[in-house]
Motif scaffolding. Structure first.
Motif, PDB file in Angstrom:
ATOM      1  N   GLY A 178       0.803  -1.213   0.000  1.00 23.04           N
ATOM      2  CA  GLY A 178       0.000   0.000   0.000  1.00 23.04           C
ATOM      3  C   GLY A 178       0.839   1.267   0.000  1.00 23.04           C
ATOM      4  N   PRO A 179       0.227   2.405  -0.271  1.00 20.60           N
ATOM      5  CA  PRO A 179       0.976   3.669  -0.366  1.00 20.60           C
ATOM      6  C   PRO A 179       1.544   4.153   0.964  1.00 20.60           C
ATOM      7  CG  PRO A 179      -1.385   4.061  -0.564  1.00 20.60           C
ATOM      8  CD  PRO A 179      -1.201   2.585  -0.611  1.00 20.60           C
ATOM      9  N   PHE A 180       1.024   3.647   2.094  1.00 10.42           N
ATOM     10  CA  PHE A 180       1.529   4.085   3.404  1.00 10.42           C
ATOM     11  C   PHE A 180       2.247   2.963   4.144  1.00 10.42           C
ATOM     12  CE2 PHE A 180      -2.420   6.938   3.137  1.00 10.42           C
ATOM     13  CZ  PHE A 180      -1.728   7.936   2.488  1.00 10.42           C
ATOM     14  N   ALA A 181       2.750   1.980   3.401  1.00  7.82           N
ATOM     15  CA  ALA A 181       3.396   0.822   4.023  1.00  7.82           C
ATOM     16  C   ALA A 181       4.595   1.220   4.871  1.00  7.82           C
ATOM     17  CB  ALA A 181       3.819  -0.177   2.945  1.00  7.82           C
ATOM     18  N   HIS A 182       5.253   2.319   4.511  1.00  3.41           N
ATOM     19  CA  HIS A 182       6.459   2.750   5.223  1.00  3.41           C
ATOM     20  C   HIS A 182       6.154   3.608   6.452  1.00  3.41           C
ATOM     21  CE1 HIS A 182       5.274   6.031   2.650  1.00  3.41           C
ATOM     22  NE2 HIS A 182       6.112   6.857   3.257  1.00  3.41           N
ATOM     23  N   LEU A 183       4.880   3.920   6.690  1.00  3.54           N
ATOM     24  CA  LEU A 183       4.498   4.786   7.799  1.00  3.54           C
ATOM     25  C   LEU A 183       4.030   3.977   9.002  1.00  3.54           C
ATOM     26  CD1 LEU A 183       2.476   7.578   5.930  1.00  3.54           C
ATOM     27  CD2 LEU A 183       4.916   7.551   6.517  1.00  3.54           C
ATOM     28  N   SER A 184       4.193   4.574  10.177  1.00  2.13           N
ATOM     29  CA  SER A 184       3.685   3.949  11.402  1.00  2.13           C
ATOM     30  C   SER A 184       2.164   4.075  11.436  1.00  2.13           C
ATOM     31  CB  SER A 184       4.280   4.635  12.637  1.00  2.13           C
ATOM     32  OG  SER A 184       5.691   4.563  12.629  1.00  2.13           O
ATOM     33  N   ARG A 185       1.524   3.089  12.048  1.00  3.75           N
ATOM     34  CA  ARG A 185       0.067   3.133  12.231  1.00  3.75           C
ATOM     35  C   ARG A 185      -0.258   3.722  13.599  1.00  3.75           C
ATOM     36  NH1 ARG A 185      -3.143   2.574   7.716  1.00  3.75           N
ATOM     37  NH2 ARG A 185      -1.914   1.398   6.206  1.00  3.75           N
ATOM     38  N   PRO A 186      -1.426   4.403  13.685  1.00  2.00           N
ATOM     39  CA  PRO A 186      -2.403   4.666  12.643  1.00  2.00           C
ATOM     40  C   PRO A 186      -1.965   5.822  11.739  1.00  2.00           C
ATOM     41  CG  PRO A 186      -3.132   5.655  14.695  1.00  2.00           C
ATOM     42  CD  PRO A 186      -1.879   4.889  15.024  1.00  2.00           C
ATOM     43  N   VAL A 187      -2.535   5.873  10.523  1.00  2.00           N
ATOM     44  CA  VAL A 187      -2.249   6.941   9.575  1.00  2.00           C
ATOM     45  C   VAL A 187      -3.446   7.893   9.543  1.00  2.00           C
ATOM     46  CG1 VAL A 187      -1.811   7.539   7.166  1.00  2.00           C
ATOM     47  CG2 VAL A 187      -0.724   5.516   8.175  1.00  2.00           C
ATOM     48  N   PHE A 188      -3.189   9.157   9.853  1.00  2.00           N
ATOM     49  CA  PHE A 188      -4.205  10.215   9.794  1.00  2.00           C
ATOM     50  C   PHE A 188      -3.993  10.973   8.484  1.00  2.00           C
ATOM     51  CE2 PHE A 188      -3.578   9.218  14.216  1.00  2.00           C
ATOM     52  CZ  PHE A 188      -4.875   9.202  14.740  1.00  2.00           C
ATOM     53  N   LEU A 189      -5.040  11.059   7.683  1.00  2.00           N
ATOM     54  CA  LEU A 189      -4.921  11.567   6.319  1.00  2.00           C
ATOM     55  C   LEU A 189      -5.698  12.854   6.112  1.00  2.00           C
ATOM     56  CD1 LEU A 189      -4.135  11.049   3.270  1.00  2.00           C
ATOM     57  CD2 LEU A 189      -6.316   9.829   3.082  1.00  2.00           C
ATOM     58  N   TYR A 190      -5.095  13.767   5.341  1.00  2.00           N
ATOM     59  CA  TYR A 190      -5.794  14.941   4.815  1.00  2.00           C
ATOM     60  C   TYR A 190      -5.681  14.905   3.300  1.00  2.00           C
ATOM     61  CZ  TYR A 190      -6.434  19.719   3.122  1.00  2.00           C
ATOM     62  OH  TYR A 190      -6.840  20.814   2.401  1.00  2.00           O
ATOM     63  N   VAL A 191      -6.792  15.157   2.608  1.00  2.00           N
ATOM     64  CA  VAL A 191      -6.803  15.260   1.152  1.00  2.00           C
ATOM     65  C   VAL A 191      -7.418  16.606   0.782  1.00  2.00           C
ATOM     66  CG1 VAL A 191      -7.698  14.324  -1.012  1.00  2.00           C
ATOM     67  CG2 VAL A 191      -6.997  12.763   0.821  1.00  2.00           C
ATOM     68  N   PHE A 252      -9.645  10.108   8.492  1.00  2.00           N
ATOM     69  CA  PHE A 252      -9.571  11.282   7.643  1.00  2.00           C
ATOM     70  C   PHE A 252      -9.787  12.512   8.512  1.00  2.00           C
ATOM     71  CE2 PHE A 252     -11.349  14.505   4.776  1.00  2.00           C
ATOM     72  CZ  PHE A 252     -10.363  14.513   3.795  1.00  2.00           C
ATOM     73  N   VAL A 253      -8.827  13.431   8.506  1.00  2.00           N
ATOM     74  CA  VAL A 253      -8.911  14.643   9.323  1.00  2.00           C
ATOM     75  C   VAL A 253      -9.175  15.835   8.400  1.00  2.00           C
ATOM     76  CG1 VAL A 253      -7.759  16.109  11.004  1.00  2.00           C
ATOM     77  CG2 VAL A 253      -7.309  13.645  10.987  1.00  2.00           C
ATOM     78  N   PHE A 254     -10.247  16.561   8.718  1.00  2.00           N
ATOM     79  CA  PHE A 254     -10.701  17.676   7.883  1.00  2.00           C
ATOM     80  C   PHE A 254     -10.637  18.949   8.717  1.00  2.00           C
ATOM     81  CE2 PHE A 254     -14.168  20.161   5.810  1.00  2.00           C
ATOM     82  CZ  PHE A 254     -13.714  20.130   4.502  1.00  2.00           C
ATOM     83  N   PRO A 255      -9.543  19.730   8.585  1.00  2.00           N
ATOM     84  CA  PRO A 255      -9.367  20.885   9.474  1.00  2.00           C
ATOM     85  C   PRO A 255     -10.055  22.167   9.006  1.00  2.00           C
ATOM     86  CG  PRO A 255      -7.426  20.602   8.124  1.00  2.00           C
ATOM     87  CD  PRO A 255      -8.359  19.468   7.758  1.00  2.00           C
ATOM     88  N   SER A 256     -10.636  22.172   7.825  1.00  2.00           N
ATOM     89  CA  SER A 256     -11.213  23.406   7.295  1.00  2.00           C
ATOM     90  C   SER A 256     -12.410  23.871   8.114  1.00  2.00           C
ATOM     91  CB  SER A 256     -11.649  23.197   5.841  1.00  2.00           C
ATOM     92  OG  SER A 256     -12.305  24.352   5.355  1.00  2.00           O
ATOM     93  N   ARG A 257     -12.495  25.181   8.274  1.00  2.00           N
ATOM     94  CA  ARG A 257     -13.667  25.803   8.923  1.00  2.00           C
ATOM     95  C   ARG A 257     -14.485  26.619   7.928  1.00  2.00           C
ATOM     96  NH1 ARG A 257     -13.731  26.184  14.533  1.00  2.00           N
ATOM     97  NH2 ARG A 257     -11.864  25.499  15.646  1.00  2.00           N
TER      98      ARG A 257
END
Length: 347
Positions: A178-191, A252-257
């Protein structure tokens, strides 16, 4: 119906407005309607200050008028408040042709964040733009309430949908391929766009377990890379590649206000990804009382709590949104205001 859509936001820009309009065009054509798109790539243009990816049409009035008259549309929809939008509004007002508009973006908040312009000034300009619209389409009740409180009239609902075949849970991408295989879990994502109006720093500065990942491009990307070197910046992703990135994360973290909807919220949910966000318009309307996300003024608390949400609940909630229903709403907003101008002339 032959529908002419005027928009300052168009490909190759990558944002929710462009994705919405492009999908709308596809859905309308699939159901037998003819769509004419009037977009910046058909005009001489210059880059938008502070946001060069966006092109602004130069003196589009005469050419835009010729395009409208050549198309002889049954309905005119003005999607954005940029140079093309203002030129289309002016054309329709002078000829007393009905048109609809949409409130996709909270430009007053964006302009305040970038240039410090007071909100009352820019909201007055937005009211003026939409004051002649037969119907101002908004995606959520939250935005409708805000605009009504600021003096906007003739508001109608136009929700959003999500491609649940493309955006779906993909257990295979959570492993070593997967695309985040090299990252520690958990993975928090922003798109999304890496831009000041998206409040992305509020996410990147959180103290969270595991890793943070960002998918997207924008004017703040280089700055954010320098300030947060521990964050994985994957750049802009599209299609299957984008869908794999959603499905490979944990929250999925959505920081927009300042978003009027947040199409990425639906894409994340359809991928089985729980949402953490502030309790503001957009997240309030998409998540609401659903168990598919956590809304809290403490974004870090929301992100940690979202880890315990069953992905199946997220997917189930996303399935209640469809582009078919979205397109029907759009057409329902247009039909009372078909122009009849060119039809009458032909008779």
């Amino acid at each position: 119906m032959r529908i002419l859509v005027v928009t300052d936001a168009w490909l190759p820009q990558v944002n929710g407005v462009v994705r919405t309009l492009d999908t709308l065009r596809t859905e309308l054509e699939r159901t037998g309607h003819q769509v004419v798109m009037v977009t910046p790539d058909r005009f001489r243009s210059l880059p938008c200050p502070t946001y060069p990816e966006i092109r602004l049409a130069l003196r589009p009035g005469a050419k835009l008028a010729a395009m409208i008259e050549a198309a002889q549309p049954c309905a005119i929809h003005v999607a954005t408040e940029g140079p093309l939008g203002w030129a289309a509004r002016r054309y329709c007002r002078r000829r007393k042709i009905p048109f609809t508009t949409a409130y996709h973006t909270k430009f007053p908040e964006y302009i305040k964040a970038r240039f410090g312009v007071p909100l009352p000034l820019t909201y007055a300009l937005m009211r003026r733009f939409h004051d002649s619209s037969s119907r101002v389409m908004v995606a959520t009740q939250g935005i409708e309430s805000e605009l009504t409180g600021r003096g906007f009239r003739n508001i109608g609902r136009w929700s959003r949908g999500v491609d649940t075949e493309l955006f779906r849970p993909r257990p295979e991408v959570r492993g070593e391929n997967g695309p985040f295989a090299h990252l520690s879990r958990p993975v928090f994502l922003y798109v999304g766009r890496v831009a000041v109006e998206k409040n992305i720093e509020a996410f990147l500065a959180l103290d969270l377990p595991g890793a943070k990942a960002v998918v997207g491009d924008g004017p703040q990307l280089d700055e954010m890379k320098r300030r947060f070197p521990e964050v994985h910046f994957a750049g802009a992703r599209f299609g299957e590649d984008l869908a794999r990135h959603y499905a490979a994360a944990d929250v999925f973290v959505f920081p927009s206000r300042t978003d009027t909807f947040g199409l990425v919220l639906l894409e994340a949910l359809a991928s089985g990804l729980p949402v953490a966000a502030y309790p503001v318009p957009g997240p309030n309307d998409v998540i609401g009382d659903s168990p598919s996300g956590v809304l809290d003024q403490d974004l870090g608390k929301a992100a940690r709590a979202a880890l315990s949400i069953d992905p199946a609940l997220c997917r189930a909630h996303a399935l209640t949104f469809s582009w078919e229903a979205c397109t029907r709403q759009f057409l329902d907003n247009l039909r009372p205001f078909e122009t009849g101008v060119w039809q009458a002339a032909a008779e």
